[in-house]
Motif scaffolding. Sequence first.
Motif, short mmCIF file in Angstrom:
data_model
loop_
_atom_site.label_atom_id
_atom_site.label_comp_id
_atom_site.label_asym_id
_atom_site.label_seq_id
_atom_site.Cartn_x
_atom_site.Cartn_y
_atom_site.Cartn_z
N ALA A 21 0.84 -1.21 0.00
CA ALA A 21 0.00 0.00 0.00
C ALA A 21 0.86 1.25 0.00
CB ALA A 21 -0.94 -0.01 1.20
N GLY A 22 2.01 1.19 0.66
CA GLY A 22 2.92 2.33 0.70
C GLY A 22 3.60 2.64 -0.63
N LEU A 23 3.52 1.70 -1.57
CA LEU A 23 4.12 1.91 -2.89
C LEU A 23 3.17 2.61 -3.86
CD1 LEU A 23 5.85 -1.57 -3.29
CD2 LEU A 23 6.96 0.63 -2.76
N ARG A 24 1.92 2.74 -3.47
CA ARG A 24 0.95 3.42 -4.34
C ARG A 24 1.40 4.86 -4.57
NH1 ARG A 24 -3.81 0.73 -1.09
NH2 ARG A 24 -3.95 -1.20 -2.29
N GLY A 25 1.23 5.31 -5.78
CA GLY A 25 1.62 6.67 -6.10
C GLY A 25 2.97 6.76 -6.79
N LEU A 26 3.77 5.70 -6.75
CA LEU A 26 5.03 5.73 -7.49
C LEU A 26 4.71 5.65 -8.98
CD1 LEU A 26 7.31 3.34 -5.39
CD2 LEU A 26 7.26 5.84 -5.38
N SER A 27 5.37 6.45 -9.77
CA SER A 27 5.00 6.58 -11.17
C SER A 27 5.18 5.30 -11.99
CB SER A 27 5.77 7.71 -11.82
OG SER A 27 7.16 7.44 -11.77
N ASN A 28 6.10 4.45 -11.63
CA ASN A 28 6.34 3.25 -12.43
C ASN A 28 5.84 1.97 -11.77
OD1 ASN A 28 8.24 3.23 -10.40
ND2 ASN A 28 9.91 2.52 -11.70
N VAL A 29 4.99 2.11 -10.73
CA VAL A 29 4.53 0.96 -9.96
C VAL A 29 3.01 0.95 -9.87
CG1 VAL A 29 4.54 -0.15 -7.68
CG2 VAL A 29 6.64 0.90 -8.57
N ARG A 30 2.42 -0.19 -10.18
CA ARG A 30 1.00 -0.41 -9.87
C ARG A 30 1.01 -1.31 -8.65
NH1 ARG A 30 -3.44 -2.30 -13.97
NH2 ARG A 30 -4.62 -0.49 -13.35
N ALA A 31 0.59 -0.78 -7.51
CA ALA A 31 0.58 -1.52 -6.26
C ALA A 31 -0.85 -1.97 -5.95
CB ALA A 31 1.12 -0.66 -5.13
N VAL A 32 -1.03 -3.27 -5.79
CA VAL A 32 -2.36 -3.84 -5.58
C VAL A 32 -2.31 -4.76 -4.37
CG1 VAL A 32 -4.21 -5.16 -6.66
CG2 VAL A 32 -2.63 -3.89 -8.10
N THR A 33 -3.22 -4.55 -3.43
CA THR A 33 -3.30 -5.46 -2.29
C THR A 33 -4.49 -6.39 -2.47
OG1 THR A 33 -4.45 -3.77 -1.02
CG2 THR A 33 -2.10 -3.98 -0.63
N ARG A 34 -4.27 -7.64 -2.20
CA ARG A 34 -5.27 -8.69 -2.44
C ARG A 34 -6.56 -8.44 -1.68
NH1 ARG A 34 -8.96 -10.82 -3.09
NH2 ARG A 34 -9.51 -12.97 -3.15
N GLY A 35 -6.48 -8.01 -0.46
CA GLY A 35 -7.66 -7.84 0.37
C GLY A 35 -8.60 -6.74 -0.09
N ASP A 36 -8.15 -5.89 -1.00
CA ASP A 36 -8.97 -4.78 -1.47
C ASP A 36 -9.84 -5.14 -2.68
OD1 ASP A 36 -7.84 -3.23 0.49
OD2 ASP A 36 -6.34 -2.35 -0.84
N HIS A 37 -9.72 -6.39 -3.19
CA HIS A 37 -10.41 -6.75 -4.43
C HIS A 37 -10.91 -8.18 -4.36
CE1 HIS A 37 -8.57 -3.17 -6.17
NE2 HIS A 37 -7.44 -3.56 -5.62
N ASP A 38 -12.00 -8.46 -5.09
CA ASP A 38 -12.43 -9.86 -5.19
C ASP A 38 -11.42 -10.59 -6.08
OD1 ASP A 38 -13.29 -10.03 -8.03
OD2 ASP A 38 -14.89 -8.67 -7.41
N PRO A 39 -11.37 -11.92 -6.03
CA PRO A 39 -10.32 -12.68 -6.74
C PRO A 39 -10.24 -12.39 -8.24
CG PRO A 39 -11.43 -14.10 -5.18
CD PRO A 39 -12.19 -12.80 -5.19
N GLU A 40 -11.36 -12.30 -8.92
CA GLU A 40 -11.32 -12.06 -10.37
C GLU A 40 -10.80 -10.66 -10.69
OE1 GLU A 40 -14.93 -13.06 -12.42
OE2 GLU A 40 -15.07 -14.99 -11.36
N GLU A 41 -11.28 -9.69 -9.95
CA GLU A 41 -10.84 -8.31 -10.16
C GLU A 41 -9.34 -8.20 -9.88
OE1 GLU A 41 -11.94 -3.82 -8.60
OE2 GLU A 41 -12.37 -5.53 -7.30
N PHE A 42 -8.89 -8.85 -8.80
CA PHE A 42 -7.47 -8.81 -8.43
C PHE A 42 -6.62 -9.42 -9.55
CE2 PHE A 42 -3.71 -10.79 -6.65
CZ PHE A 42 -3.12 -9.70 -6.03
N ALA A 43 -7.00 -10.60 -10.03
CA ALA A 43 -6.25 -11.27 -11.11
C ALA A 43 -6.19 -10.38 -12.35
CB ALA A 43 -6.87 -12.62 -11.43
N ASP A 44 -7.29 -9.72 -12.66
CA ASP A 44 -7.33 -8.84 -13.83
C ASP A 44 -6.39 -7.65 -13.65
OD1 ASP A 44 -8.43 -8.08 -16.41
OD2 ASP A 44 -9.44 -6.47 -15.31
N LEU A 45 -6.36 -7.07 -12.46
CA LEU A 45 -5.47 -5.93 -12.19
C LEU A 45 -4.01 -6.33 -12.33
CD1 LEU A 45 -7.28 -4.33 -9.13
CD2 LEU A 45 -6.96 -3.31 -11.40
N VAL A 46 -3.67 -7.52 -11.87
CA VAL A 46 -2.29 -7.99 -11.99
C VAL A 46 -1.95 -8.28 -13.45
CG1 VAL A 46 -0.71 -9.86 -11.38
CG2 VAL A 46 -2.17 -8.85 -9.61
#
Length: 180
Positions: A21-46
């Motif tokens: 979560a602390g990496l959010r906002g870095l210009s070259n990083v998409r930071a995703v935490t598993r607990g914030d998304h349902d499994p399908e949405e999480f897999a799609d984001l990754v």
Amino acid sequence: MRLSSSTVVVVAGEEARRVVAGLRGLSNVRAVTRGDHDPEEFADLVRRGEATYVVHDADPLAEVGDAWVEFFDGVSATGRLEVAIEEAVGALRADRLELPDYYVVLDPEDMPATRRHWWLGVLAGAAPNRVVPAPASAARVADALGGLTAGRWWPADLAGWLRGLPRVVPDKAGLPGGTA
């Protein structure tokens, strides 16, 4: 099958969610935490990462790692490791499980010995430059991302490697001849 050209990094350890979560906002990083998304949405984001790095906290080998640690600590139910391995093999074959490009392991020196052997022995032994220790700090993990180096990929025969894990002895993991 990976759809993105992003480098996928799993952050592992007690503080993984906070650090990611602390990496959010870095210009070259998409930071995703598993607990914030349902499994399908999480897999799609990754999968559809649009940044240089897609960093998340959902270890695809978590069940296997937990079962391996419990097996060698003598606290697992009979067959738990084998079941976890076969579930992972099935998920690999069905393209539901994909290993990340890298693992960043937070504070491994503070982990119990067998857990540390899983990360720095078993996984690092399989793909040496793909497992990187780092302090549990978003700034230090960001620095680690910038220092990732190419190296041997995960074993070509992942099913065979996974099925061999019950013979990988903790304090010999990652060493030549590290099986029982």
